[in-house]
Design a protein around this motif. Structure first.
Motif, mmCIF file in Angstrom:
data_model
loop_
_atom_site.group_PDB
_atom_site.id
_atom_site.type_symbol
_atom_site.label_atom_id
_atom_site.label_comp_id
_atom_site.label_asym_id
_atom_site.label_seq_id
_atom_site.Cartn_x
_atom_site.Cartn_y
_atom_site.Cartn_z
ATOM 1 N N GLN A 94 0.853 -1.493 0.178
ATOM 2 C CA GLN A 94 -0.742 0.096 -0.161
ATOM 3 C C GLN A 94 0.816 1.017 0.153
ATOM 4 O O GLN A 94 0.734 2.100 -0.678
ATOM 5 C CB GLN A 94 -0.634 -0.535 1.401
ATOM 6 N N ASP A 95 1.968 1.346 0.466
ATOM 7 C CA ASP A 95 2.961 2.200 0.707
ATOM 8 C C ASP A 95 3.273 2.849 -0.762
ATOM 9 O O ASP A 95 3.515 3.772 -1.055
ATOM 10 C CB ASP A 95 3.796 1.977 2.014
ATOM 11 N N ILE A 96 4.276 1.145 -1.190
ATOM 12 C CA ILE A 96 4.504 1.917 -2.372
ATOM 13 C C ILE A 96 3.480 2.369 -3.384
ATOM 14 O O ILE A 96 4.055 2.975 -4.288
ATOM 15 C CB ILE A 96 5.029 0.441 -3.144
ATOM 16 N N ARG A 97 2.090 1.761 -3.882
ATOM 17 C CA ARG A 97 1.034 2.190 -4.384
ATOM 18 C C ARG A 97 0.621 3.740 -4.618
ATOM 19 O O ARG A 97 1.149 4.415 -5.041
ATOM 20 C CB ARG A 97 -0.048 1.440 -4.052
ATOM 21 N N ARG A 98 0.847 4.149 -2.890
ATOM 22 C CA ARG A 98 0.230 5.303 -2.492
ATOM 23 C C ARG A 98 2.039 6.356 -3.264
ATOM 24 O O ARG A 98 1.326 7.272 -3.272
ATOM 25 C CB ARG A 98 0.436 5.811 -1.320
ATOM 26 N N GLU A 99 2.967 5.968 -2.974
ATOM 27 C CA GLU A 99 4.059 6.730 -3.299
ATOM 28 C C GLU A 99 4.848 6.625 -4.722
ATOM 29 O O GLU A 99 5.399 7.921 -5.282
ATOM 30 C CB GLU A 99 4.975 5.874 -1.483
ATOM 31 N N LEU A 100 4.189 5.166 -5.505
ATOM 32 C CA LEU A 100 4.874 5.482 -6.351
ATOM 33 C C LEU A 100 4.603 4.838 -7.078
ATOM 34 O O LEU A 100 5.030 4.966 -8.570
ATOM 35 C CB LEU A 100 6.618 4.079 -6.223
ATOM 36 N N GLY A 101 2.775 4.636 -6.791
ATOM 37 C CA GLY A 101 1.956 3.534 -8.251
ATOM 38 C C GLY A 101 2.030 2.639 -8.542
ATOM 39 O O GLY A 101 2.972 1.913 -7.778
ATOM 40 N N ASP A 102 1.014 2.095 -9.029
ATOM 41 C CA ASP A 102 0.828 0.786 -9.496
ATOM 42 C C ASP A 102 1.563 0.314 -10.233
ATOM 43 O O ASP A 102 2.625 -0.572 -10.115
ATOM 44 C CB ASP A 102 -0.887 0.510 -9.959
ATOM 45 N N ALA A 103 2.488 1.051 -11.618
ATOM 46 C CA ALA A 103 3.067 1.160 -12.063
ATOM 47 C C ALA A 103 5.028 0.088 -11.243
ATOM 48 O O ALA A 103 5.452 -1.233 -11.317
ATOM 49 C CB ALA A 103 3.343 1.309 -13.309
ATOM 50 N N ALA A 104 5.258 1.081 -11.036
ATOM 51 C CA ALA A 104 5.991 0.462 -9.943
ATOM 52 C C ALA A 104 6.085 -0.280 -8.260
ATOM 53 O O ALA A 104 7.184 -1.393 -8.133
ATOM 54 C CB ALA A 104 6.340 1.995 -8.929
ATOM 55 N N LEU A 105 5.005 -0.681 -8.929
ATOM 56 C CA LEU A 105 4.840 -1.956 -7.085
ATOM 57 C C LEU A 105 4.591 -3.100 -8.272
ATOM 58 O O LEU A 105 5.084 -4.062 -8.180
ATOM 59 C CB LEU A 105 3.618 -2.358 -6.787
ATOM 60 N N VAL A 106 4.027 -3.139 -9.281
ATOM 61 C CA VAL A 106 4.503 -4.167 -10.559
ATOM 62 C C VAL A 106 5.516 -4.505 -10.871
ATOM 63 O O VAL A 106 7.065 -6.054 -11.030
ATOM 64 C CB VAL A 106 4.098 -4.496 -12.244
ATOM 65 N N SER B 18 7.847 -6.201 -7.871
ATOM 66 C CA SER B 18 7.774 -7.364 -7.513
ATOM 67 C C SER B 18 8.407 -7.994 -8.773
ATOM 68 O O SER B 18 8.476 -9.242 -8.318
ATOM 69 C CB SER B 18 6.167 -7.555 -7.626
ATOM 70 N N ALA B 19 8.269 -7.642 -9.759
ATOM 71 C CA ALA B 19 8.757 -8.427 -10.820
ATOM 72 C C ALA B 19 10.959 -8.694 -10.582
ATOM 73 O O ALA B 19 11.230 -9.565 -10.680
ATOM 74 C CB ALA B 19 8.284 -7.372 -12.192
ATOM 75 N N VAL B 20 11.359 -7.326 -10.038
ATOM 76 C CA VAL B 20 12.617 -7.713 -10.715
ATOM 77 C C VAL B 20 13.131 -8.446 -8.737
ATOM 78 O O VAL B 20 14.462 -9.262 -8.791
ATOM 79 C CB VAL B 20 13.550 -6.165 -9.276
ATOM 80 N N MET B 21 12.239 -8.555 -7.752
ATOM 81 C CA MET B 21 12.249 -9.507 -6.699
ATOM 82 C C MET B 21 12.184 -10.539 -7.152
ATOM 83 O O MET B 21 12.929 -11.550 -6.979
ATOM 84 C CB MET B 21 11.515 -8.780 -5.222
ATOM 85 N N ALA B 22 11.102 -10.928 -7.352
ATOM 86 C CA ALA B 22 10.927 -12.489 -8.378
ATOM 87 C C ALA B 22 12.424 -12.834 -9.295
ATOM 88 O O ALA B 22 12.593 -13.504 -8.775
ATOM 89 C CB ALA B 22 9.546 -12.347 -9.317
ATOM 90 N N ALA B 23 13.156 -12.100 -9.711
ATOM 91 C CA ALA B 23 14.159 -11.949 -10.601
ATOM 92 C C ALA B 23 14.766 -12.730 -10.300
ATOM 93 O O ALA B 23 15.854 -13.496 -10.455
ATOM 94 C CB ALA B 23 14.537 -11.235 -11.638
ATOM 95 N N PHE B 24 15.569 -11.319 -8.782
ATOM 96 C CA PHE B 24 16.153 -11.410 -8.101
ATOM 97 C C PHE B 24 16.570 -12.267 -7.239
ATOM 98 O O PHE B 24 17.451 -13.312 -6.757
ATOM 99 C CB PHE B 24 17.241 -10.540 -7.405
#
Length: 114
Positions: A55-67, A70-76
């Motif tokens: 929720q904090d990421i969506r509020r501060e950085l937006g939905d696209a940033a959350l995606v 999350s994708a970078v975390m999964a890849a790493f």
């Protein structure tokens, strides 16, 4: 390794120790505290903390940033597992280039423990 090399290229000074919990703060990364909180929540499998940091990421950085985050975390998470699972060795030039970084982060001790 990529983050420190990127920092050398861009002129940013990233604190790699922040990535493994040896140092607090943002590590020189924009929104680093928020990103570290999200990584911690996911790695701890803490559902309420994960929900809050999403929720904090969506509020501060937006939905696209959350995606993207999350994708970078999964890849790493996946890349090293694939390399480790297939027994891919660390190339000599990478071993030399990362020696001081691996020592500062305590990564060599992980290899000895396994």
């Amino acid at each position: 390794m990529r983050l420190s090399m990127s920092g050398t290229y861009t002129g940013h000074d990233y604190t790699l120790e922040a990535a493994v919990g040896h140092e607090t703060g943002d590590g020189g990364v924009p929104h680093g505290i928020l990103l570290n909180d999200f990584v911690a929540a996911v790695c701890l499998r803490d559902e309420s903390m994960t929900l809050q940091t999403r929720q904090d990421i969506r509020r501060e950085l937006g939905d696209a940033a959350l995606v993207d985050i999350s994708a970078v975390m999964a890849a790493f998470n996946g890349y090293p597992r694939a390399a480790d699972g297939t027994g891919i060795p660390l190339e000599d030039y990478k071993e030399e280039a990362t020696r001081s970084m691996r020592s500062a982060l305590g990564l060599d001790a992980l290899n000895q423990a396994g």
